[in-house]
Structures are given as C-alpha cells and as structure tokens.
Design a protein around this motif. Sequence first.
Motif, PDB file in Angstrom:
ATOM      1  N   GLY A   1       0.816  -1.209   0.000  1.00  0.00           N
ATOM      2  CA  GLY A   1       0.000   0.000   0.000  1.00  0.00           C
ATOM      3  C   GLY A   1       0.843   1.249   0.000  1.00  0.00           C
ATOM      4  O   GLY A   1       2.079   1.203  -0.137  1.00  0.00           O
ATOM      5  N   VAL A   2       0.156   2.377   0.194  1.00  0.00           N
ATOM      6  CA  VAL A   2       0.836   3.657   0.134  1.00  0.00           C
ATOM      7  C   VAL A   2       0.145   4.636   1.077  1.00  0.00           C
ATOM      8  O   VAL A   2      -1.059   4.509   1.330  1.00  0.00           O
ATOM      9  CB  VAL A   2       0.819   4.154  -1.337  1.00  0.00           C
ATOM     10  CG1 VAL A   2      -0.554   4.648  -1.744  1.00  0.00           C
ATOM     11  CG2 VAL A   2       1.868   5.190  -1.602  1.00  0.00           C
ATOM     12  N   LEU A   3       0.933   5.548   1.627  1.00  0.00           N
ATOM     13  CA  LEU A   3       0.355   6.617   2.443  1.00  0.00           C
ATOM     14  C   LEU A   3       0.564   7.937   1.727  1.00  0.00           C
ATOM     15  O   LEU A   3       1.690   8.278   1.345  1.00  0.00           O
ATOM     16  CB  LEU A   3       1.016   6.675   3.823  1.00  0.00           C
ATOM     17  CG  LEU A   3       0.415   7.775   4.706  1.00  0.00           C
ATOM     18  CD1 LEU A   3      -0.929   7.337   5.285  1.00  0.00           C
ATOM     19  CD2 LEU A   3       1.353   8.161   5.836  1.00  0.00           C
ATOM     20  N   ILE A   4      -0.545   8.653   1.589  1.00  0.00           N
ATOM     21  CA  ILE A   4      -0.488   9.963   0.931  1.00  0.00           C
ATOM     22  C   ILE A   4      -0.885  11.024   1.946  1.00  0.00           C
ATOM     23  O   ILE A   4      -1.906  10.870   2.631  1.00  0.00           O
ATOM     24  CB  ILE A   4      -1.472   9.990  -0.261  1.00  0.00           C
ATOM     25  CG1 ILE A   4      -0.913   9.116  -1.388  1.00  0.00           C
ATOM     26  CG2 ILE A   4      -1.731  11.396  -0.757  1.00  0.00           C
ATOM     27  CD1 ILE A   4      -1.969   8.563  -2.256  1.00  0.00           C
ATOM     28  N   ASP A   5      -0.075  12.051   2.063  1.00  0.00           N
ATOM     29  CA  ASP A   5      -0.408  13.172   2.938  1.00  0.00           C
ATOM     30  C   ASP A   5      -0.604  14.398   2.058  1.00  0.00           C
ATOM     31  O   ASP A   5       0.354  14.901   1.462  1.00  0.00           O
ATOM     32  CB  ASP A   5       0.720  13.392   3.955  1.00  0.00           C
ATOM     33  CG  ASP A   5       0.312  14.387   5.035  1.00  0.00           C
ATOM     34  OD1 ASP A   5      -0.367  15.385   4.710  1.00  0.00           O
ATOM     35  OD2 ASP A   5       0.682  14.172   6.205  1.00  0.00           O
ATOM     36  N   THR A   6      -1.857  14.851   1.955  1.00  0.00           N
ATOM     37  CA  THR A   6      -2.149  15.940   1.012  1.00  0.00           C
ATOM     38  C   THR A   6      -1.696  17.296   1.544  1.00  0.00           C
ATOM     39  O   THR A   6      -1.546  18.234   0.775  1.00  0.00           O
ATOM     40  CB  THR A   6      -3.655  15.996   0.666  1.00  0.00           C
ATOM     41  OG1 THR A   6      -4.396  16.186   1.870  1.00  0.00           O
ATOM     42  CG2 THR A   6      -4.114  14.726  -0.032  1.00  0.00           C
ATOM     43  N   GLU A   7      -1.496  17.396   2.876  1.00  0.00           N
ATOM     44  CA  GLU A   7      -0.995  18.671   3.417  1.00  0.00           C
ATOM     45  C   GLU A   7       0.527  18.761   3.294  1.00  0.00           C
ATOM     46  O   GLU A   7       1.069  19.744   2.815  1.00  0.00           O
ATOM     47  CB  GLU A   7      -1.410  18.857   4.880  1.00  0.00           C
ATOM     48  CG  GLU A   7      -2.718  19.636   5.019  1.00  0.00           C
ATOM     49  CD  GLU A   7      -3.872  18.736   5.407  1.00  0.00           C
ATOM     50  OE1 GLU A   7      -3.808  18.145   6.501  1.00  0.00           O
ATOM     51  OE2 GLU A   7      -4.842  18.606   4.628  1.00  0.00           O
ATOM     52  N   LYS A   8       1.198  17.695   3.715  1.00  0.00           N
ATOM     53  CA  LYS A   8       2.665  17.664   3.607  1.00  0.00           C
ATOM     54  C   LYS A   8       3.116  17.439   2.176  1.00  0.00           C
ATOM     55  O   LYS A   8       4.293  17.571   1.864  1.00  0.00           O
ATOM     56  CB  LYS A   8       3.233  16.537   4.478  1.00  0.00           C
ATOM     57  CG  LYS A   8       3.241  16.823   5.943  1.00  0.00           C
ATOM     58  CD  LYS A   8       4.076  15.748   6.643  1.00  0.00           C
ATOM     59  CE  LYS A   8       3.894  15.802   8.134  1.00  0.00           C
ATOM     60  NZ  LYS A   8       4.098  14.514   8.776  1.00  0.00           N
ATOM     61  N   ARG A   9       2.190  17.040   1.336  1.00  0.00           N
ATOM     62  CA  ARG A   9       2.476  16.710  -0.068  1.00  0.00           C
ATOM     63  C   ARG A   9       3.553  15.633  -0.156  1.00  0.00           C
ATOM     64  O   ARG A   9       4.568  15.767  -0.820  1.00  0.00           O
ATOM     65  CB  ARG A   9       2.896  17.961  -0.867  1.00  0.00           C
ATOM     66  CG  ARG A   9       1.997  19.147  -0.612  1.00  0.00           C
ATOM     67  CD  ARG A   9       1.308  19.752  -1.812  1.00  0.00           C
ATOM     68  NE  ARG A   9       1.060  18.920  -2.941  1.00  0.00           N
ATOM     69  CZ  ARG A   9      -0.104  18.338  -3.216  1.00  0.00           C
ATOM     70  NH1 ARG A   9      -1.120  18.459  -2.404  1.00  0.00           N
ATOM     71  NH2 ARG A   9      -0.251  17.639  -4.296  1.00  0.00           N
TER      72      ARG A   9
END
Length: 252
Positions: free
Chosen positions: A235-243
Amino acid sequence: MRIAFIGDVYAEAGIQALEKFLPKVRNDHPHDILLINGENIADGLGIRRKDYKTLMSFGAHAVTLGNHAFSKRELFDFIDEANIVRPLNYPKDTPGEGLMRVRFNEQELVLLQIMGRIFMHDPLNNPFEALDEALESLEADAVIVDVHAETTSEKLALGHYLDGRVDAVVGTHTHVQTNDAMTLPKGTLYITDIGMTGAKYGILGADKDTALKKFTTGMPVRLRPQKTDIYQLGGVLIDTEKRSIENFHYSD
Ligand SMILES: [Fe+2]
Ligand SMILES: [Fe+2]
C-alpha cells in the motif's frame, strides 16, 4: 488529509493479510481515510456483498475495483448503495460510478478510478478524455485517482497527464509494488503500482502450480487462489498537506 490506500486484496488470503497487517499500517502510517482495492476479493474475481461488508468492517471508507469489477453479478444488486468506485471510463450505461466523494471532518476527498486500455480487453472509453470531462468543473479539497492499468508506460502517461490537476495518482492492477513513489514536476504525488494483499508466494495471488501449468503447457486452466498462511500487504500513504507519498509493504 492522510490517506492510506491498500493494493488489490486477493481472496481469503487477502482478508487474512488485512487482519494481520492492517494494525501495523495503522500504527506505522496513521491515516484519516482508508481506501482499498477490492477487485479480487471474491476468490480472485470480483466482489460480493459479504466481501464488501468485510472491507467496511476493516474501516475502509471506499473500495475501488478494476477490470474484474463485475465478475460477480451480485455486485449489480448493491453497487448503487455501496461506497464503491468502478472504472470511470466504462460505457455510460454501466452500473455504478467512477467518482465518489468521501468526507473527513470538514474536508471532502474525491476518489476516481480510471482504467488503461493497453492489454485490457474491456470496452473502454478513452481514459484521457474521460478524466478531462470528470475534472472539468470538479471541486474538492483533495482528488485522488486510482489508475488501473497493465503497462507502466500507460500509467506514467496518465500520471503526467494529471500532474498539477489532482493530488495523487496511485496505480493498481499489476499486483507488484513499484519502487517509484515520487512527486511529479507539477506537484502530483505518484506511484506506478501499490502492490497486492494476499498470498506472498502465489503468482499475483493465484495458485502458483496452476499458473505455472498454464505457462508450461499453453493449455487453458482455471486459476484458483493460492492457499497459504504466508501473507503480504502492499500500500501507500499519501499526505495531502505535507504533499508526501510513501509506499509500504509488509510480509511474513
Ligand atoms: Fe487486481
Ligand atoms: Fe485488475
């Protein structure tokens, strides 16, 4: 928004792998939203109502599908009331939706799935045009696109086509995690494939002896899920604030 996206959950072994590794994902990669690809959960092909309920019981906010979306006809009966996203570029009369809104606190995430056409045998509309149409006047706090395709080139092409237009492009379908998680030049987070969840030593989730027989004899065989007690989860972790984007992989 922190979004964990888990790769194709394959059959009963996939459910066991979720059971085993999801607590570690939660611990190592805390997230607000959990997305799971479930196109292979029903013995490798499609999804039944009970499988959908299982994924929801693991805390999934939404489930994406792919080329095996409608392998189980039962899906027609519940797709409209479920948090399920099937490929956007199926013909317009196909049941279900290719776009879904997921709320978290005051924010809204839009999840889309698009399917590539190279080496895929479905009657699909042009994925680039379908995305243009969907994104034209779309408003959301974050947009993530599951690119379900066979070739790395088509996935990268779709990634670059969407660069700067969506927050993240995440590949599924090929079941082998790629080591190319990156930020594209215009800011979109990207990975070619997040991998699969299920048997570690099968062939993409299918029974290795049966799959091998297909290759060595050229005869048609019916693929069955690999029976095992040795698992993997991708899987993958995406952080839209930290980009930021970070792939993870757990296995026995
Ligand atoms: Fe798959
Ligand atoms: Fe697939």
